[in-house]
Scaffold this active site. Structure first.
Site, PDB file in Angstrom:
ATOM      1  N   TYR A 131      -1.419  39.800  -7.780  1.00 31.38           N
ATOM      2  CA  TYR A 131      -1.633  39.104  -6.512  1.00 31.38           C
ATOM      3  C   TYR A 131      -2.276  37.727  -6.662  1.00 31.38           C
ATOM      4  CZ  TYR A 131      -0.099  42.669  -3.249  1.00 31.38           C
ATOM      5  OH  TYR A 131       0.674  43.523  -2.510  1.00 31.38           O
ATOM      6  N   LYS A 182       0.545  52.118 -15.599  1.00 31.16           N
ATOM      7  CA  LYS A 182       1.831  52.246 -16.291  1.00 31.16           C
ATOM      8  C   LYS A 182       1.555  51.876 -17.743  1.00 31.16           C
ATOM      9  CE  LYS A 182       6.404  52.623 -16.461  1.00 31.16           C
ATOM     10  NZ  LYS A 182       7.177  53.851 -16.189  1.00 31.16           N
ATOM     11  N   ASP A 215       5.080  55.694 -11.671  1.00 31.70           N
ATOM     12  CA  ASP A 215       6.347  56.284 -11.221  1.00 31.70           C
ATOM     13  C   ASP A 215       6.176  57.779 -10.944  1.00 31.70           C
ATOM     14  OD1 ASP A 215       5.904  56.533 -13.939  1.00 31.70           O
ATOM     15  OD2 ASP A 215       7.976  56.152 -14.543  1.00 31.70           O
ATOM     16  N   ASP A 239      -0.782  48.769  -3.447  1.00 29.03           N
ATOM     17  CA  ASP A 239      -0.038  48.329  -2.260  1.00 29.03           C
ATOM     18  C   ASP A 239       1.126  49.280  -2.009  1.00 29.03           C
ATOM     19  OD1 ASP A 239       0.883  46.583  -0.170  1.00 29.03           O
ATOM     20  OD2 ASP A 239       2.440  45.935  -1.560  1.00 29.03           O
ATOM     21  N   ASP A 243       1.647  52.631   0.989  1.00 25.75           N
ATOM     22  CA  ASP A 243       2.730  52.760   1.977  1.00 25.75           C
ATOM     23  C   ASP A 243       3.379  54.143   1.856  1.00 25.75           C
ATOM     24  OD1 ASP A 243       2.375  50.209   3.037  1.00 25.75           O
ATOM     25  OD2 ASP A 243       4.528  49.783   3.092  1.00 25.75           O
TER      26      ASP A 243
HETATM   27  C1  IPM Z   1      -1.019  45.178   2.802  1.00 26.33           C
HETATM   28  C2  IPM Z   1       0.074  44.159   2.993  1.00 26.33           C
HETATM   29  C3  IPM Z   1      -0.311  42.868   2.276  1.00 26.33           C
HETATM   30  C4  IPM Z   1      -0.473  43.191   0.810  1.00 26.33           C
HETATM   31  C5  IPM Z   1       0.655  41.694   2.492  1.00 26.33           C
HETATM   32  C6  IPM Z   1       0.895  41.414   3.946  1.00 26.33           C
HETATM   33  C7  IPM Z   1       0.188  40.445   1.772  1.00 26.33           C
HETATM   34  O1  IPM Z   1       1.298  44.641   2.536  1.00 26.33           O
HETATM   35  O2  IPM Z   1      -2.142  44.924   3.274  1.00 26.33           O
HETATM   36  O3  IPM Z   1      -0.781  46.213   2.191  1.00 26.33           O
HETATM   37  O4  IPM Z   1       0.518  43.164   0.068  1.00 26.33           O
HETATM   38  O5  IPM Z   1      -1.608  43.463   0.397  1.00 26.33           O
HETATM   39 MN    MN Z   2       1.183  46.685   1.805  1.00 25.12          MN
END
Ligand code: IPM
Ligand code: MN
Length: 342
Positions: A131, A182, A215, A239, A243
């Site tokens: 990042y 990884k 993975d 990240d 999700d």
């Molecule tokens: C999150 C989002 C951010 C990230 C983006 C919007 C930069 O996906 O907070 O998870 O990748 O950290």
């Molecule tokens: Mn995210």
């Protein structure tokens, strides 16, 4: 209870709508919150040409905490606001602990047939890795164009987040911590993470540890997420994993997060994991629960665990009362939760 000076950044899309409900709940549970609104995001960027003016960043630094809605808008090229505003805040305020709890709340629909007891937390490193924007593009537009994106991992940066993860794992009933990386391919960064993890674990004999490649962890997160208690991982893996974690625990509309600076040198920032969702912005149908749960993390961080628990209990009641498929109104959800905590 001393007053809390809270900076509020609604941001783009559904951000301001969900933040309004978070504030409703927060002020119902904590009488002494003094808020200052900051107009940041796409509209402000178009007006000023700057995603985050230095003067605004300096003002934000003077607050006890920041509540943020969402950043990102189709009218701004990808990366400008994400890098120039959201990531700049995380980096400038040294939010090295990105805390993202994942729990299946009672009554919540999950795509898993037999989820079991799912209640874990991902500690995502927040200031390093892929990042940071290291790297570059050579021969842009030419057939031999080369783009590099380097992952930066410092011993100090890895150690401080790993120590934080061990401390949090030690305080939980299961006391289990999984390192996700990884290391079979990313031997430089993975080597540093593994060595630091092993060193720090010596100081936490009560915490059981495990290691998984990212993975495999992605697979287990959808087949058997109840195995996890605390996960620590780097910025990009965290990240992606969070999700997935959100998807298996009832959706991104419920996923809360905290960007924490544990030293207290800078304000920590609390935000839903979801984005600005421009497709539903302004319709009053966004689920504010992720933001409301982020305010519970804020309360915990500022030393109000009882208030945080009241918010979580009110959210639990709200989610149990929900009927799948029934229309949801953002403000009504906020009203119900705020009433329940009052
Ligand atoms: C999150 C989002 C951010 C990230 C983006 C919007 C930069 O996906 O907070 O998870 O990748 O950290
Ligand atoms: Mn995210």
């Amino acid at each position: 209870m001393g007053g809390v000076r809270l900076a509020v950044v609604g941001g783009d899309g559904i951000g301001p709508e969900v933040v309004a409900e978070g504030l409703k709940v927060l002020s119902a549970v904590l009488p002494d919150v003094e808020t200052t609104d900051y107009d940041l995001g796409a509209t402000a960027y178009h007006r000023t040409g700057e995603p985050l003016p230095d003067s605004v960043r300096a003002e934000l630094a003077g607050h006890d905490a920041i509540l943020l809605g969402a950043i990102g808008d189709p009218s701004v090229p990808p990366g400008v606001l994400e890098r120039g505003l959201l990531l700049r805040l995380r980096f400038a305020f040294d939010h090295y602990v990105n805390l993202r709890p994942a729990k299946i709340w009672p009554g919540t629909a999950t795509p898993l047939a037999h989820p079991g007891e799912v209640d874990f937390v991902v500690i995502r490193e927040g200031t390093e890795g892929l990042y940071v924007g290291a790297g570059g593009t050579l021969a842009k537009g030419f057939p031999h164009e080369v783009a590099t994106e380097e992952s930066i991992n410092t011993r100090v940066g890895v150690q401080r987040v790993v120590e934080d993860a061990f401390t949090r794992a030690a305080a939980r009933p299961r006391k289990h911590l999984t390192l996700v990386h990884k290391t079979n391919v990313l031997t430089q960064a993975g080597g540093l993470w593994s060595r630091v993890f092993a060193e720090v674990s010596e100081r936490f004999p009560a915490v059981q540890t495990a290691y998984q490649h990212v993975d495999a962890a992605s697979m287990f997160m959808v087949t058997d997420p109840s195995r996890y208690d605390v996960i620590v991982t780097d910025n990009l893996f965290g990240d992606i994993l969070t999700d997935i974690a959100a998807a298996v625990t009832g959706g991104i509309g419920l996923a809360a997060s905290a960007n924490i600076n544990p030293t207290g040198a800078f304000p920590s920032m609390f935000e839903p994991v979801h984005g600005s969702a421009p497709d539903i912005a302004g319709k009053g149908v966004a689920d504010p629960i992720a933001t409301i749960l982020s305010t519970a993390l804020l309360l915990e961080h500022l030393g109000h665990p009882k208030a945080a628990l009241r918010v979580q209990e009110a959210v639990a009641a709200e989610l149990i009362a929900r009927t799948a498929g029934a229309p949801l109104r953002t403000a009504e959800v906020g009203d119900r939760v705020a009433t329940a905590v009052s």
